[in-house]
Motif scaffolding. Structure first.
Motif, short mmCIF file in Angstrom:
data_model
loop_
_atom_site.label_atom_id
_atom_site.label_comp_id
_atom_site.label_asym_id
_atom_site.label_seq_id
_atom_site.Cartn_x
_atom_site.Cartn_y
_atom_site.Cartn_z
N GLY A 1 0.69 -1.39 0.03
CA GLY A 1 -0.11 0.03 -0.07
C GLY A 1 0.73 1.24 0.03
O GLY A 1 0.14 2.43 0.43
N LYS A 2 2.10 0.99 -0.30
CA LYS A 2 3.06 2.34 -0.33
C LYS A 2 3.79 2.49 -1.85
O LYS A 2 4.22 1.34 -2.37
N LEU A 3 3.81 3.67 -2.21
CA LEU A 3 4.74 3.94 -3.46
C LEU A 3 6.10 4.30 -2.93
O LEU A 3 6.26 4.82 -1.91
N GLN A 4 6.95 3.50 -3.61
CA GLN A 4 8.39 3.66 -3.11
C GLN A 4 9.18 4.58 -4.24
O GLN A 4 9.20 4.07 -5.63
N ILE A 5 9.95 5.59 -3.89
CA ILE A 5 10.42 6.70 -4.83
C ILE A 5 11.89 6.75 -4.33
O ILE A 5 12.03 7.02 -2.96
N ILE A 6 12.77 6.64 -5.23
CA ILE A 6 14.12 7.26 -4.71
C ILE A 6 14.31 8.73 -5.23
O ILE A 6 13.88 9.05 -5.99
N GLN B 1 8.83 6.13 1.16
CA GLN B 1 7.58 5.49 1.12
C GLN B 1 6.46 6.37 1.27
O GLN B 1 6.46 7.09 2.15
N TYR B 2 5.45 6.41 0.29
CA TYR B 2 4.26 7.32 0.43
C TYR B 2 2.94 6.35 0.45
O TYR B 2 2.96 5.80 -0.41
N ASP B 3 2.18 6.58 1.33
CA ASP B 3 0.79 6.07 1.24
C ASP B 3 0.05 6.17 -0.06
O ASP B 3 -0.02 7.27 -0.10
N LEU B 4 -0.40 5.24 -0.62
CA LEU B 4 -1.10 5.28 -1.73
C LEU B 4 -2.54 6.16 -1.58
O LEU B 4 -2.82 6.97 -2.52
N TYR B 5 -2.85 6.25 -0.48
CA TYR B 5 -4.18 6.91 -0.26
C TYR B 5 -3.70 8.34 -0.24
O TYR B 5 -4.79 9.30 -0.43
#
Length: 79
Positions: free
Chosen positions: A35-40, A52-56
């Protein structure tokens, strides 16, 4: 197209993310997990962080556009 439909095609690409609260971030999309977006993201000098950012919390995700006049950019010398 909704970001949920295009996100898997953007893995490994530079993206811009806008959040529901009006803020945003940029980086390379590494994936989606739990449920998290992972970004460098770039921090400074030679330091990067996997965030990591919550998808909601996400409003939209967009791929970076191509640079204009790329032929000129490739031949430009840096001094």
């Amino acid at each position: 197209m909704k970001w949920q439909q295009k996100v898997y095609y953007l893995i490994g690409q530079p993206i811009g993310v806008s959040f529901m609260n009006g803020q945003g971030t940029t980086g390379i999309l590494c994936g989606i997990s739990d449920g998290k977006l992972q970004i460098i993201e770039y921090l400074y000098q030679v330091q990067f962080a996997l965030k990591q950012y919550d998808l909601y919390t996400i409003q939209d995700i967009n791929e970076f556009p191509l640079c204009p006049n790329q032929q000129y950019l490739h031949h430009q010398r840096l001094y």
